[in-house]
Design a protein around this motif. Structure first.
Motif, PDB file in Angstrom:
ATOM      1  N   LEU A  74       0.838  -1.206   0.000  1.00  0.00           N
ATOM      2  CA  LEU A  74       0.000   0.000   0.000  1.00  0.00           C
ATOM      3  C   LEU A  74       0.873   1.256   0.000  1.00  0.00           C
ATOM      4  O   LEU A  74       0.588   2.222  -0.716  1.00  0.00           O
ATOM      5  N   ASN A  75       1.933   1.248   0.789  1.00  0.00           N
ATOM      6  CA  ASN A  75       2.857   2.388   0.795  1.00  0.00           C
ATOM      7  C   ASN A  75       3.577   2.531  -0.541  1.00  0.00           C
ATOM      8  O   ASN A  75       3.825   3.644  -1.007  1.00  0.00           O
ATOM      9  N   ALA A  76       3.910   1.416  -1.168  1.00  0.00           N
ATOM     10  CA  ALA A  76       4.566   1.473  -2.481  1.00  0.00           C
ATOM     11  C   ALA A  76       3.621   2.098  -3.513  1.00  0.00           C
ATOM     12  O   ALA A  76       4.059   2.895  -4.356  1.00  0.00           O
ATOM     13  N   LEU A  77       2.347   1.756  -3.448  1.00  0.00           N
ATOM     14  CA  LEU A  77       1.366   2.354  -4.360  1.00  0.00           C
ATOM     15  C   LEU A  77       1.287   3.856  -4.142  1.00  0.00           C
ATOM     16  O   LEU A  77       1.343   4.641  -5.097  1.00  0.00           O
ATOM     17  N   VAL A  78       1.190   4.285  -2.902  1.00  0.00           N
ATOM     18  CA  VAL A  78       1.090   5.717  -2.601  1.00  0.00           C
ATOM     19  C   VAL A  78       2.378   6.437  -3.000  1.00  0.00           C
ATOM     20  O   VAL A  78       2.327   7.551  -3.534  1.00  0.00           O
ATOM     21  N   GLU A  79       3.513   5.816  -2.770  1.00  0.00           N
ATOM     22  CA  GLU A  79       4.789   6.413  -3.172  1.00  0.00           C
ATOM     23  C   GLU A  79       4.804   6.669  -4.683  1.00  0.00           C
ATOM     24  O   GLU A  79       5.180   7.747  -5.136  1.00  0.00           O
ATOM     25  N   TRP A 106       8.525  15.148   7.303  1.00  0.00           N
ATOM     26  CA  TRP A 106       9.187  13.856   7.215  1.00  0.00           C
ATOM     27  C   TRP A 106       8.847  13.165   5.894  1.00  0.00           C
ATOM     28  O   TRP A 106       9.734  12.635   5.210  1.00  0.00           O
ATOM     29  N   ILE A 107       7.574  13.179   5.484  1.00  0.00           N
ATOM     30  CA  ILE A 107       7.146  12.568   4.216  1.00  0.00           C
ATOM     31  C   ILE A 107       7.863  13.249   3.048  1.00  0.00           C
ATOM     32  O   ILE A 107       8.297  12.581   2.103  1.00  0.00           O
ATOM     33  N   LEU A 108       7.988  14.561   3.099  1.00  0.00           N
ATOM     34  CA  LEU A 108       8.669  15.280   2.019  1.00  0.00           C
ATOM     35  C   LEU A 108      10.109  14.810   1.858  1.00  0.00           C
ATOM     36  O   LEU A 108      10.591  14.683   0.735  1.00  0.00           O
ATOM     37  N   SER A 109      10.784  14.563   2.947  1.00  0.00           N
ATOM     38  CA  SER A 109      12.190  14.181   2.838  1.00  0.00           C
ATOM     39  C   SER A 109      12.383  12.677   2.653  1.00  0.00           C
ATOM     40  O   SER A 109      13.294  12.261   1.951  1.00  0.00           O
ATOM     41  N   GLU A 110      11.534  11.858   3.270  1.00  0.00           N
ATOM     42  CA  GLU A 110      11.757  10.405   3.282  1.00  0.00           C
ATOM     43  C   GLU A 110      10.810   9.613   2.393  1.00  0.00           C
ATOM     44  O   GLU A 110      11.125   8.492   2.022  1.00  0.00           O
ATOM     45  N   GLY A 111       9.626  10.148   2.122  1.00  0.00           N
ATOM     46  CA  GLY A 111       8.661   9.421   1.301  1.00  0.00           C
ATOM     47  C   GLY A 111       7.796   8.476   2.114  1.00  0.00           C
ATOM     48  O   GLY A 111       7.849   8.443   3.335  1.00  0.00           O
ATOM     49  N   TYR A 112       7.000   7.708   1.394  1.00  0.00           N
ATOM     50  CA  TYR A 112       6.024   6.821   2.027  1.00  0.00           C
ATOM     51  C   TYR A 112       6.550   5.426   2.336  1.00  0.00           C
ATOM     52  O   TYR A 112       5.956   4.715   3.138  1.00  0.00           O
ATOM     53  N   VAL A 113       7.628   4.999   1.702  1.00  0.00           N
ATOM     54  CA  VAL A 113       8.082   3.631   1.902  1.00  0.00           C
ATOM     55  C   VAL A 113       9.084   3.479   3.043  1.00  0.00           C
ATOM     56  O   VAL A 113       9.333   2.370   3.489  1.00  0.00           O
ATOM     57  N   ALA A 114       9.646   4.580   3.515  1.00  0.00           N
ATOM     58  CA  ALA A 114      10.576   4.519   4.644  1.00  0.00           C
ATOM     59  C   ALA A 114       9.797   4.325   5.943  1.00  0.00           C
ATOM     60  O   ALA A 114       8.646   4.730   6.056  1.00  0.00           O
ATOM     61  N   GLU A 115      10.429   3.710   6.903  1.00  0.00           N
ATOM     62  CA  GLU A 115       9.802   3.500   8.214  1.00  0.00           C
ATOM     63  C   GLU A 115       9.705   4.834   8.943  1.00  0.00           C
ATOM     64  O   GLU A 115      10.721   5.512   9.128  1.00  0.00           O
ATOM     65  N   PRO A 116       8.497   5.238   9.349  1.00  0.00           N
ATOM     66  CA  PRO A 116       8.366   6.527  10.041  1.00  0.00           C
ATOM     67  C   PRO A 116       9.016   6.490  11.424  1.00  0.00           C
ATOM     68  O   PRO A 116       9.116   5.436  12.040  1.00  0.00           O
ATOM     69  N   PRO A 117       9.440   7.653  11.907  1.00  0.00           N
ATOM     70  CA  PRO A 117      10.033   7.689  13.243  1.00  0.00           C
ATOM     71  C   PRO A 117       8.971   7.402  14.300  1.00  0.00           C
ATOM     72  O   PRO A 117       7.791   7.689  14.113  1.00  0.00           O
ATOM     73  N   LYS A 118       9.396   6.836  15.395  1.00  0.00           N
ATOM     74  CA  LYS A 118       8.487   6.591  16.513  1.00  0.00           C
ATOM     75  C   LYS A 118       8.354   7.866  17.305  1.00  0.00           C
ATOM     76  O   LYS A 118       9.334   8.389  17.829  1.00  0.00           O
ATOM     77  N   VAL A 119       7.142   8.415  17.345  1.00  0.00           N
ATOM     78  CA  VAL A 119       6.867   9.622  18.123  1.00  0.00           C
ATOM     79  C   VAL A 119       5.573   9.408  18.882  1.00  0.00           C
ATOM     80  O   VAL A 119       4.841   8.461  18.641  1.00  0.00           O
ATOM     81  N   GLU A 120       5.299  10.310  19.786  1.00  0.00           N
ATOM     82  CA  GLU A 120       4.084  10.220  20.590  1.00  0.00           C
ATOM     83  C   GLU A 120       2.848  10.273  19.703  1.00  0.00           C
ATOM     84  O   GLU A 120       2.806  10.988  18.715  1.00  0.00           O
ATOM     85  N   ALA A 121       1.818   9.534  20.084  1.00  0.00           N
ATOM     86  CA  ALA A 121       0.576   9.456  19.300  1.00  0.00           C
ATOM     87  C   ALA A 121      -0.033  10.841  19.092  1.00  0.00           C
ATOM     88  O   ALA A 121      -0.579  11.124  18.043  1.00  0.00           O
ATOM     89  N   ALA A 122       0.060  11.703  20.071  1.00  0.00           N
ATOM     90  CA  ALA A 122      -0.540  13.039  19.947  1.00  0.00           C
ATOM     91  C   ALA A 122       0.144  13.870  18.863  1.00  0.00           C
ATOM     92  O   ALA A 122      -0.448  14.774  18.323  1.00  0.00           O
ATOM     93  N   ALA A 123       1.372  13.526  18.520  1.00  0.00           N
ATOM     94  CA  ALA A 123       2.103  14.292  17.515  1.00  0.00           C
ATOM     95  C   ALA A 123       2.073  13.642  16.141  1.00  0.00           C
ATOM     96  O   ALA A 123       2.560  14.198  15.195  1.00  0.00           O
ATOM     97  N   ARG A 124       1.526  12.455  16.043  1.00  0.00           N
ATOM     98  CA  ARG A 124       1.521  11.728  14.770  1.00  0.00           C
ATOM     99  C   ARG A 124       0.117  11.697  14.185  1.00  0.00           C
ATOM    100  O   ARG A 124      -0.835  11.450  14.899  1.00  0.00           O
ATOM    101  N   PRO A 125       0.027  11.906  12.845  1.00  0.00           N
ATOM    102  CA  PRO A 125      -1.284  11.721  12.223  1.00  0.00           C
ATOM    103  C   PRO A 125      -1.558  10.258  12.004  1.00  0.00           C
ATOM    104  O   PRO A 125      -0.716   9.432  12.052  1.00  0.00           O
TER     105      PRO A 125
END
Length: 188
Positions: free
Chosen positions: A27-32, A169-188
């Motif tokens: 799914l991420n590859a499709l969106v990428e 983060w998406i702008l620099s890394e894209g959709y296929v890279a593993e997103p950083p682990k951050v607090e739920a309140a800060a992540r969409p």
């Protein structure tokens, strides 16, 4: 509260992707490919199509995410994204993009809603066959993503700053890279 136990506090589709990483990869590859791959439509325009369809589907998480991603890539930012959400017919966008958004809205209503009139209007404004194809596929894919996110009642944070941070983060890394682990309140 999600309908199923995800084992993660990650909001929206991120929690679902953590639950089923084997489905997340394709799914991420499709969106990428659709939103970041080579195309004559800018990345911001393609994110705007995704955000617009998500708004039509009333998917708060996907709209907030892709609105932030579009805004980060469009010179007019969130002001333009909100103008398109409210009424693409009066938003200050090129006629070609307006015609493509009409096609996306037709797809959102149902695939057979796209008729010769919508396609002819887009072609008359300079849209290519590839742009029309990708608009239909973006709209169809986001109908699926919206239903996936909302069908399992995932969490959608209210803080727009969290969506904006992930946009960077998406702008620099894209959709296929593993997103950083951050607090739920800060992540969409």
């Amino acid at each position: 509260m999600p309908h199923i136990t995800l084992g993660s506090d990650a909001p929206g589709i991120r929690g679902l992707f953590e639950f089923r990483p084997e489905t997340a990869r394709p799914l991420n590859a499709l969106v990428e490919t659709l939103l970041r791959g080579d195309n004559t439509l800018s990345r911001g325009e393609r994110e705007l199509i995704a955000a617009y369809v998500s708004a039509l589907n009333e998917c708060r998480f996907c709209y907030s995410s892709h609105a932030a991603f579009a805004a980060a890539q469009l010179p007019q930012g969130m002001t333009l994204v909100e103008q398109v959400r409210r009424d693409p017919a009066t938003a200050p966008i090129p006629a070609k993009l307006r015609a493509l958004l009409d096609i996306a809205a037709a797809v959102q209503r149902g695939g057979r809603e796209v008729g010769e009139q919508e396609v002819a209007a887009a072609l008359a404004e300079g849209a290519t066959d590839l742009e029309i194809h990708d608009t239909v596929l973006i709209a169809a894919a986001f109908c699926m993503f919206n239903r996936y996110v909302d069908g399992l009642a995932t969490v959608a944070p209210d803080d727009p700053d969290g969506y904006a941070a992930v946009a960077q983060w998406i702008l620099s890394e894209g959709y296929v890279a593993e997103p950083p682990k951050v607090e739920a309140a800060a992540r969409p």
